[in-house]
Scaffold this motif. Sequence first.
Motif, PDB file in Angstrom:
ATOM      1  N   MET B   1       0.844  -1.192   0.000  1.00  0.00           N
ATOM      2  CA  MET B   1       0.000   0.000   0.000  1.00  0.00           C
ATOM      3  C   MET B   1       0.888   1.253   0.000  1.00  0.00           C
ATOM      4  O   MET B   1       1.819   1.369   0.793  1.00  0.00           O
ATOM      5  N   ASN B   2       0.606   2.163  -0.885  1.00  0.00           N
ATOM      6  CA  ASN B   2       1.368   3.406  -0.926  1.00  0.00           C
ATOM      7  C   ASN B   2       0.764   4.439   0.016  1.00  0.00           C
ATOM      8  O   ASN B   2      -0.446   4.562   0.124  1.00  0.00           O
ATOM      9  N   ILE B   3       1.622   5.182   0.694  1.00  0.00           N
ATOM     10  CA  ILE B   3       1.151   6.269   1.552  1.00  0.00           C
ATOM     11  C   ILE B   3       1.515   7.564   0.846  1.00  0.00           C
ATOM     12  O   ILE B   3       2.666   7.760   0.456  1.00  0.00           O
ATOM     13  N   PHE B   4       0.559   8.432   0.665  1.00  0.00           N
ATOM     14  CA  PHE B   4       0.833   9.650  -0.096  1.00  0.00           C
ATOM     15  C   PHE B   4       1.046  10.856   0.814  1.00  0.00           C
ATOM     16  O   PHE B   4       0.393  11.010   1.835  1.00  0.00           O
ATOM     17  N   TYR B   5       1.968  11.659   0.432  1.00  0.00           N
ATOM     18  CA  TYR B   5       2.302  12.868   1.183  1.00  0.00           C
ATOM     19  C   TYR B   5       2.222  14.060   0.237  1.00  0.00           C
ATOM     20  O   TYR B   5       2.202  13.903  -0.971  1.00  0.00           O
ATOM     21  N   GLU B   6       2.235  15.236   0.837  1.00  0.00           N
ATOM     22  CA  GLU B   6       2.280  16.439   0.007  1.00  0.00           C
ATOM     23  C   GLU B   6       3.352  17.380   0.552  1.00  0.00           C
ATOM     24  O   GLU B   6       3.482  17.542   1.768  1.00  0.00           O
ATOM     25  N   VAL B   7       4.119  17.960  -0.350  1.00  0.00           N
ATOM     26  CA  VAL B   7       5.124  18.933   0.075  1.00  0.00           C
ATOM     27  C   VAL B   7       4.387  20.221   0.385  1.00  0.00           C
ATOM     28  O   VAL B   7       3.606  20.700  -0.430  1.00  0.00           O
ATOM     29  N   THR B   8       4.624  20.764   1.565  1.00  0.00           N
ATOM     30  CA  THR B   8       3.975  22.049   1.868  1.00  0.00           C
ATOM     31  C   THR B   8       4.974  23.203   1.798  1.00  0.00           C
ATOM     32  O   THR B   8       4.629  24.306   1.454  1.00  0.00           O
ATOM     33  N   HIS B   9       6.220  22.927   2.156  1.00  0.00           N
ATOM     34  CA  HIS B   9       7.200  24.012   2.114  1.00  0.00           C
ATOM     35  C   HIS B   9       8.616  23.434   2.068  1.00  0.00           C
ATOM     36  O   HIS B   9       8.916  22.460   2.746  1.00  0.00           O
ATOM     37  N   ILE B  10       9.458  24.056   1.258  1.00  0.00           N
ATOM     38  CA  ILE B  10      10.876  23.669   1.260  1.00  0.00           C
ATOM     39  C   ILE B  10      11.646  24.861   1.785  1.00  0.00           C
ATOM     40  O   ILE B  10      11.566  25.956   1.257  1.00  0.00           O
ATOM     41  N   LYS B  11      12.387  24.628   2.889  1.00  0.00           N
ATOM     42  CA  LYS B  11      12.982  25.767   3.599  1.00  0.00           C
ATOM     43  C   LYS B  11      14.238  26.335   2.942  1.00  0.00           C
ATOM     44  O   LYS B  11      14.530  27.505   3.075  1.00  0.00           O
ATOM     45  N   ILE B  12      15.019  25.482   2.276  1.00  0.00           N
ATOM     46  CA  ILE B  12      16.255  25.994   1.671  1.00  0.00           C
ATOM     47  C   ILE B  12      15.950  26.434   0.236  1.00  0.00           C
ATOM     48  O   ILE B  12      15.471  25.639  -0.571  1.00  0.00           O
ATOM     49  N   ASP B  13      16.256  27.702  -0.087  1.00  0.00           N
ATOM     50  CA  ASP B  13      15.914  28.222  -1.415  1.00  0.00           C
ATOM     51  C   ASP B  13      16.597  27.457  -2.536  1.00  0.00           C
ATOM     52  O   ASP B  13      15.978  27.096  -3.529  1.00  0.00           O
ATOM     53  N   SER B  14      17.930  27.206  -2.368  1.00  0.00           N
ATOM     54  CA  SER B  14      18.659  26.555  -3.463  1.00  0.00           C
ATOM     55  C   SER B  14      18.140  25.129  -3.682  1.00  0.00           C
ATOM     56  O   SER B  14      18.020  24.659  -4.813  1.00  0.00           O
ATOM     57  N   LEU B  15      17.810  24.452  -2.560  1.00  0.00           N
ATOM     58  CA  LEU B  15      17.272  23.089  -2.674  1.00  0.00           C
ATOM     59  C   LEU B  15      15.886  23.139  -3.316  1.00  0.00           C
ATOM     60  O   LEU B  15      15.552  22.317  -4.179  1.00  0.00           O
ATOM     61  N   SER B  16      15.115  24.151  -2.898  1.00  0.00           N
ATOM     62  CA  SER B  16      13.778  24.316  -3.449  1.00  0.00           C
ATOM     63  C   SER B  16      13.839  24.502  -4.963  1.00  0.00           C
ATOM     64  O   SER B  16      13.102  23.886  -5.724  1.00  0.00           O
ATOM     65  N   ASP B  17      14.794  25.362  -5.402  1.00  0.00           N
ATOM     66  CA  ASP B  17      14.973  25.598  -6.843  1.00  0.00           C
ATOM     67  C   ASP B  17      15.277  24.297  -7.573  1.00  0.00           C
ATOM     68  O   ASP B  17      14.715  23.983  -8.609  1.00  0.00           O
ATOM     69  N   PHE B  18      16.213  23.561  -6.980  1.00  0.00           N
ATOM     70  CA  PHE B  18      16.671  22.349  -7.652  1.00  0.00           C
ATOM     71  C   PHE B  18      15.551  21.316  -7.744  1.00  0.00           C
ATOM     72  O   PHE B  18      15.340  20.690  -8.781  1.00  0.00           O
ATOM     73  N   LEU B  19      14.842  21.161  -6.630  1.00  0.00           N
ATOM     74  CA  LEU B  19      13.750  20.188  -6.629  1.00  0.00           C
ATOM     75  C   LEU B  19      12.632  20.611  -7.574  1.00  0.00           C
ATOM     76  O   LEU B  19      12.025  19.778  -8.240  1.00  0.00           O
ATOM     77  N   LEU B  20      12.422  21.907  -7.641  1.00  0.00           N
ATOM     78  CA  LEU B  20      11.390  22.418  -8.552  1.00  0.00           C
ATOM     79  C   LEU B  20      11.756  22.037  -9.994  1.00  0.00           C
ATOM     80  O   LEU B  20      10.911  21.601 -10.774  1.00  0.00           O
TER      81      LEU B  20
END
Lengths: 656, 68
Positions: B1-20
């Motif tokens: 069974m898969n458990i689903f999550y949602e990203v609500t906020h990424i705190k590090i800007d550079s990481l956020s950019d990269f993940l985006l």
Amino acid sequence: MSVTKIAIVGNPNTGKTTLFNLLTNENKKTGNYSGVTVSRYSGFWNINAIEKVELADIPGCYSLFPKSEDEKANIEILFNNEIKPDILFFVADSSNLKRSLQLLFQWLEFKIPTIFLINSFSKNHSNIDIQKLSSYLKIPVYLLDFKNEKNKHVLENEVENTISSFQKTTTTFLKENINFDFCQIVFSLNCDKNISNNLHQQEEIRSKKQFFLLEKYKLADSICEECISNSLIQTKNNRFDFDKIFLNKFLAFPIFIFLIFLTFQLLYSLSQYPINGLEFLISETNNFLKYVLGNGILSSILADAIVTGVGSVLIFVPQIAILIAILSFLEESGYMARVVVMMNKIMYPLGLNGKSVVPLISGIACAIPAILSARTIKNPKERLLTILVTPFMSCSARLPVYTVLISVVIPSTLIFGFINTQALVFISLYLGSTIIALFTAALLNKLIKTKPVHYSVVELPNYRFPNLIKVLKQVYLQSKDFVFGSGKIIIAISIILWALTYFSPQNVSQILSTNQSISQSEIEVSFVGIIGKFIEPIFLPLGFDWKIDIALITSFAAREVFVGTMSVLYNANQDGYISLVEAMKNEINPITNKPLYTLNLGLALLTFYMLALQCMSTIAVVYQETKSFVYPLLQWIYMSGLAYLLAMFIYWIPLS
Amino acid sequence: MNIFYEVTHIKIDSLSDFLLEMGFYSGVSFSLFACTPFKGFLIIEFDGNKIAIDYNDAKQIEIALINS
């Protein structure tokens, strides 16, 4: 004849180099992980008599805002008019279409005529509606198998049409909600140096960029919903996930260690039979030449210099081929990206990155492409440390040296009935060089201070069974490089050595002996003997005699030359061909009257070769990548100094 | 069974950019890797893609369980 420039772009690991190889008939390296191609390279694709196309393979990227050195090649082709492409081949993997669309939208903003090529290798393509996708994107879209020769013609026709009409890509449908120039954003963030001083402007541009990317994701989402059926995603979820085994927290490391052990065990045991066969062949060739040509200079040059020198290195091709085959197998399977994940926590305290593992493992084959592959590491300090320690990894050029020296000083016995002692020493050398590489990284990490910017995100490609033809092709190409690359150097050095061995200052015009062999005392008064004796005091604390010293000097060009040099020197005073291992075992120390190659001397010499930086090409590539003379110079001094001191220590400790 | 999550906020800007840029951004839902995450890394799966994020930084991503 006009030359049209086409650039192949796209996300990492989508098959760009496979397409490049198909169209140009080249054999550039491919693999199943991101970052195999780390620099732009080009080749020619002859479409017909009129059109000549210069095709450029560009390293993959996730966006037009590069984070690492390799990704910057994408920006160079946009803003450097000399290499700016006339047409783009945008490559996507059929199983990863949504993410590829996001990048495609960024490229389309630059209004370069684009052909969208979807690689069908992952077999998840039957549910993509190509016609619909093409009508949404308003550019030609093809779903192709990049390994199929027939697809060349499809692309030839499309390129001809594009060139003749030179239709500009329309991007108006993408402009909704966006009231700024995306190209200007790309230019500002990548090329405008004034921006870094203006925080307010930086923030403004960054938020525009984020807005653009999110808008395009929404668009990609809606296009994918329209053009891809849901069963595609379900197919992916139904696959067995090998990560449950290979990344299991209890099994991952034991499996990794077992694979390493198996690699070296196979390397050592499987290669013994072809090595013995090749040695017999070289011996017979040597005897045949002397029998047919008789005594004389020609016979001596051919048999004692060329056949002996080159042959002594050729016999190690099977070992190198097995090593390349195993590494290619791991790279093609997708396991390499998992090793990056596993090693990240171990590497981070040492100042390295999980991605440093790829250069370090590739360094086992050759340090030069390995150092280049460090371009994928985003943090400059982690990249520099990786470049500086990668040459410690025992490359394939060290392999012949290790094999010969181990055979001379380590007896072949079995521990627990199945572990060969020689194989165990062999593995220890690889392990030792890795430990010293990591120790050096930790040391440098303390000395080099930079702003700690660290995060690590690794894409895990799908596992696939390696294409055996591709693996064999890699084995062939890299073995050929080894033979022809070092072969030329070895022939030249062998002939020079032969001349320096057979002539002396007393009689430069006449060969020392017209017999097939010359005496030990004759060698000692020859040019090579004089040079060797001159430098002997430098290496005497390590127990190295003048013959070893000569081999150390010649092997600065390439390490494997050591074996060729020693073979020429040791065969000079033999009546017939004798294997280098036998000749070295028979060598007597004139002072002690006992065998020269004791356990201490053998291990000291092995240590020296394990650590010393004896490769001009590596020094050149470190200079190229660091853009500084200081780093390669310090690296050479450190590695050679450490090699000297440790070898001296090992020579003098009581072992037997 | 898969458990689903949602990203609500990424705190590090550079990481956020990269993940985006990789397609992983605020609002996107994902499932944690089916077996126990490998120590030190958070391995997530979304859109059929699997990515591994260094766990120190993964703590900088605020996520919410959306359903199971």
